[in-house]
Design an enzyme around this catalytic site. Structure first.
Site, PDB file in Angstrom:
ATOM      1  N   ARG A  86      14.902 -18.615  11.967  1.00 20.97           N
ATOM      2  CA  ARG A  86      14.002 -17.499  11.683  1.00 20.97           C
ATOM      3  C   ARG A  86      14.019 -17.169  10.180  1.00 20.97           C
ATOM      4  O   ARG A  86      13.008 -16.842   9.591  1.00 20.97           O
ATOM      5  CB  ARG A  86      14.469 -16.295  12.510  1.00 20.97           C
ATOM      6  CG  ARG A  86      13.375 -15.332  12.794  1.00 20.97           C
ATOM      7  CD  ARG A  86      13.845 -14.188  13.672  1.00 20.97           C
ATOM      8  NE  ARG A  86      13.108 -13.004  13.265  1.00 20.97           N
ATOM      9  CZ  ARG A  86      13.468 -11.777  13.512  1.00 20.97           C
ATOM     10  NH1 ARG A  86      14.544 -11.523  14.192  1.00 20.97           N
ATOM     11  NH2 ARG A  86      12.746 -10.760  13.087  1.00 20.97           N
ATOM     12  N   ASP A 146       2.407  -3.022  20.614  1.00 10.59           N
ATOM     13  CA  ASP A 146       3.455  -2.812  21.616  1.00 10.59           C
ATOM     14  C   ASP A 146       3.192  -1.533  22.409  1.00 10.59           C
ATOM     15  O   ASP A 146       3.394  -1.488  23.625  1.00 10.59           O
ATOM     16  CB  ASP A 146       4.824  -2.706  20.934  1.00 10.59           C
ATOM     17  CG  ASP A 146       5.006  -3.785  19.905  1.00 10.59           C
ATOM     18  OD1 ASP A 146       5.667  -4.780  20.168  1.00 10.59           O
ATOM     19  OD2 ASP A 146       4.417  -3.640  18.800  1.00 10.59           O
ATOM     20  N   ARG A 149       0.470  -2.238  24.858  1.00  3.08           N
ATOM     21  CA  ARG A 149       1.010  -2.993  25.998  1.00  3.08           C
ATOM     22  C   ARG A 149       1.791  -2.053  26.929  1.00  3.08           C
ATOM     23  O   ARG A 149       1.674  -2.124  28.150  1.00  3.08           O
ATOM     24  CB  ARG A 149       1.960  -4.085  25.494  1.00  3.08           C
ATOM     25  CG  ARG A 149       1.248  -5.243  24.856  1.00  3.08           C
ATOM     26  CD  ARG A 149       2.216  -6.213  24.181  1.00  3.08           C
ATOM     27  NE  ARG A 149       1.530  -7.429  23.776  1.00  3.08           N
ATOM     28  CZ  ARG A 149       1.933  -8.208  22.775  1.00  3.08           C
ATOM     29  NH1 ARG A 149       3.007  -7.899  22.071  1.00  3.08           N
ATOM     30  NH2 ARG A 149       1.265  -9.304  22.489  1.00  3.08           N
ATOM     31  N   HIS A 173       8.688  -4.283  15.266  1.00  3.98           N
ATOM     32  CA  HIS A 173       7.814  -5.034  16.175  1.00  3.98           C
ATOM     33  C   HIS A 173       8.624  -6.280  16.527  1.00  3.98           C
ATOM     34  O   HIS A 173       8.609  -7.270  15.810  1.00  3.98           O
ATOM     35  CB  HIS A 173       6.497  -5.395  15.474  1.00  3.98           C
ATOM     36  CG  HIS A 173       5.693  -6.411  16.238  1.00  3.98           C
ATOM     37  ND1 HIS A 173       5.133  -6.151  17.460  1.00  3.98           N
ATOM     38  CD2 HIS A 173       5.368  -7.699  15.960  1.00  3.98           C
ATOM     39  CE1 HIS A 173       4.489  -7.227  17.892  1.00  3.98           C
ATOM     40  NE2 HIS A 173       4.625  -8.183  16.999  1.00  3.98           N
TER      41      HIS A 173
HETATM   42  P1  6V0 Z   1      -2.215 -19.671  12.958  1.00  6.51           P
HETATM   43  O1  6V0 Z   1      -3.257 -19.925  13.988  1.00  6.51           O
HETATM   44  O2  6V0 Z   1      -1.238 -20.738  12.612  1.00  6.51           O
HETATM   45  O3  6V0 Z   1      -2.965 -19.179  11.631  1.00  6.51           O
HETATM   46  C1  6V0 Z   1      -2.353 -19.044  10.393  1.00  6.51           C
HETATM   47  C2  6V0 Z   1      -3.409 -19.345   9.348  1.00  6.51           C
HETATM   48  O4  6V0 Z   1      -2.857 -19.059   8.058  1.00  6.51           O
HETATM   49  C3  6V0 Z   1      -3.858 -20.813   9.340  1.00  6.51           C
HETATM   50  O5  6V0 Z   1      -5.256 -20.897   9.472  1.00  6.51           O
HETATM   51  C4  6V0 Z   1      -3.374 -21.322   7.986  1.00  6.51           C
HETATM   52  O6  6V0 Z   1      -4.231 -22.318   7.428  1.00  6.51           O
HETATM   53  C5  6V0 Z   1      -3.387 -20.040   7.181  1.00  6.51           C
HETATM   54  N1  6V0 Z   1      -2.549 -20.118   5.976  1.00  6.51           N
HETATM   55  C6  6V0 Z   1      -1.310 -20.625   5.853  1.00  6.51           C
HETATM   56  N2  6V0 Z   1      -0.902 -20.538   4.568  1.00  6.51           N
HETATM   57  C7  6V0 Z   1      -1.902 -19.947   3.873  1.00  6.51           C
HETATM   58  C8  6V0 Z   1      -2.074 -19.581   2.527  1.00  6.51           C
HETATM   59  N3  6V0 Z   1      -1.134 -19.806   1.606  1.00  6.51           N
HETATM   60  N4  6V0 Z   1      -3.238 -19.001   2.173  1.00  6.51           N
HETATM   61  C9  6V0 Z   1      -4.219 -18.766   3.077  1.00  6.51           C
HETATM   62  N5  6V0 Z   1      -4.099 -19.101   4.372  1.00  6.51           N
HETATM   63  C10 6V0 Z   1      -2.959 -19.677   4.767  1.00  6.51           C
HETATM   64  O7  6V0 Z   1      -1.332 -18.409  13.377  1.00  6.51           O
HETATM   65  P2  6V0 Z   1      -1.842 -17.133  14.207  1.00  6.51           P
HETATM   66  O8  6V0 Z   1      -3.183 -16.742  13.716  1.00  6.51           O
HETATM   67  O9  6V0 Z   1      -1.620 -17.363  15.651  1.00  6.51           O
HETATM   68  O10 6V0 Z   1      -0.769 -16.043  13.752  1.00  6.51           O
HETATM   69  C11 6V0 Z   1      -0.782 -15.559  12.428  1.00  6.51           C
HETATM   70  C12 6V0 Z   1       0.397 -14.632  12.208  1.00  6.51           C
HETATM   71  O11 6V0 Z   1       0.201 -13.450  12.968  1.00  6.51           O
HETATM   72  C13 6V0 Z   1       1.731 -15.224  12.672  1.00  6.51           C
HETATM   73  O12 6V0 Z   1       2.734 -14.874  11.732  1.00  6.51           O
HETATM   74  C14 6V0 Z   1       1.968 -14.524  13.991  1.00  6.51           C
HETATM   75  O13 6V0 Z   1       3.329 -14.463  14.338  1.00  6.51           O
HETATM   76  C15 6V0 Z   1       1.398 -13.159  13.663  1.00  6.51           C
HETATM   77  N6  6V0 Z   1       1.124 -12.291  14.787  1.00  6.51           N
HETATM   78  C16 6V0 Z   1       1.388 -10.984  14.599  1.00  6.51           C
HETATM   79  C17 6V0 Z   1       1.214 -10.070  15.605  1.00  6.51           C
HETATM   80  C18 6V0 Z   1       1.548  -8.624  15.353  1.00  6.51           C
HETATM   81  O14 6V0 Z   1       1.648  -7.826  16.284  1.00  6.51           O
HETATM   82  N7  6V0 Z   1       1.707  -8.239  14.110  1.00  6.51           N
HETATM   83  C19 6V0 Z   1       0.705 -10.474  16.858  1.00  6.51           C
HETATM   84  C20 6V0 Z   1       0.381 -11.782  17.037  1.00  6.51           C
HETATM   85  C21 6V0 Z   1       0.585 -12.799  16.012  1.00  6.51           C
END
Ligand code: 6V0
Length: 311
Positions: A86, A146, A149, A173
């Site tokens: 992590r 949360d 939910r 969170h």
């Molecule tokens: P994903 O589908 O992998 O999307 C991440 C995106 O970030 C991708 O499209 C990458 O290309 C882009 N990316 C990576 N590096 C860069 C950069 N330097 N500049 C611009 N873009 C970049 O992940 P997903 O959308 O599923 O999740 C995104 C984040 O949200 C993760 O860290 C999850 O853990 C988090 N979440 C947070 C939640 C909350 O309650 N706060 C809930 C759900 C997910």
């Protein structure tokens, strides 16, 4: 004119962009991603729905397009590699944030920054440290999702509209988040006034189940479909709506704490008044001794984690 920029057009960012379109939250929506094809594809796809939704300018952009934005939503992040700890993942996300924020700051220092990338409380904190902007301007999505939910699960149990259930999850969170049972009320009827024969009654076992299912919701969804994005997109949209409309809603967002019940120099989800300028007020909610201790522990755990990060 209302302008939102979303950085990171993955599952969360693109679903958020769709939510902005459906709700008509902005006049202008910019999508930025390191994967330009993904951002352009999403912009095209959304534009094809314009006729059927709200008039709005939507395009894949770059950092200069952050100029004049009211809100910058960051959902960009690295996916966990097999075997990666992590802390290693966190360190990679800090590097991504360092790069993104240095670009954004060239064009905009007055927007509200809304952070969604996990671990969201830590990245909210890092954003405050890396930008040096007033802390009121930096908001993490915190425990709104949360709490949503939690209220849904209670509503399922007692068969009442979740909007009539006033309940809160606060703190991190993540694993140390805590439910505030002492403040739970159903349209003003407090939890401790509800007798066993009542439809609204929750046994100790029900409460434990509801809390565990709230805390583990993301794990359950990820196991089934790989990611969670609809409810977080709606949570981000709610926070944007509150900011742009200066609604002054009270939302459990991740905020910087400075001597909050003895907690210092971390960000945690605490109910706060959110308006056009960001965080207007952090509520000093009355907690039972046990709840307060758990919140303090949540803060301590995050502090220990932050101490290990190279800033
Ligand atoms: P994903 O589908 O992998 O999307 C991440 C995106 O970030 C991708 O499209 C990458 O290309 C882009 N990316 C990576 N590096 C860069 C950069 N330097 N500049 C611009 N873009 C970049 O992940 P997903 O959308 O599923 O999740 C995104 C984040 O949200 C993760 O860290 C999850 O853990 C988090 N979440 C947070 C939640 C909350 O309650 N706060 C809930 C759900 C997910």
């Amino acid at each position: 004119m209302k302008k939102i920029v979303v950085i990171g057009s993955g599952a969360v960012g693109s679903t958020f962009a769709y939510t902005v379109l459906v709700k008509g939250l902005a006049n202008e929506l910019v999508i930025i991603d390191i994967n330009k094809d993904k951002a352009e594809g999403d912009a095209l796809d959304l534009n094809h729905g314009l006729l059927l939704a709200q008039p709005m300018k939507i395009y894949a952009g770059d950092y200069p397009d952050c100029e004049e934005a009211d809100i910058i939503v960051i959902t960009a992040g690295a996916a966990q590699k097999p075997g990666e700890t992590r802390l290693d993942l966190m360190q990679r996300n800090v590097s991504i944030y360092r790069q993104i924020l240095s670009e954004v700051l060239k064009y905009n220092k007055r927007a509200i920054f809304l952070i969604a990338t996990n671990p969201v409380d830590i990245l909210t904190y890092i954003t405050i440290k890396l930008t040096n902007l007033p802390r009121e301007q930096i908001i993490g999505s915190g425990t709104l999702l949360d709490s949503s939910r939690f209220r849904y699960l209670i509503s399922e149990k007692i068969k009442v509209d979740p909007r009539n259930i006033h309940g809160l999850i606060i703190g991190e969170h993540g694993d140390t988040e805590l439910p505030i049972w002492s403040l739970l009320n159903i349209s003003g009827i407090n939890q401790d006034q509800i007798v066993e024969e009542s439809r609204f009654y929750l046994s100790d076992e029900d409460m434990e189940d509801i809390y565990e299912n709230t805390k583990n919701a993301a794990y359950q969804i990820i196991e089934k479909k790989g990611a969670t994005y609809y409810a977080i997109a709606l949570s981000l949209a709610k926070i944007c709506e509150t900011i742009l409309g200066d609604q002054k809603s009270i939302i459990p967002v991740s905020v910087y704490l400075d001597d909050y019940k003895g907690i210092n120099d971390v960000c945690l989800g605490i109910p706060s008044v959110v308006g056009r300028n960001g965080i207007e007020m952090i509520l000093d909610i009355p907690l039972s001794n046990e709840e307060e201790q758990k919140l303090i522990n949540s803060g301590k755990k995050l502090r220990e984690f932050i101490n290990q990060i190279e800033l």
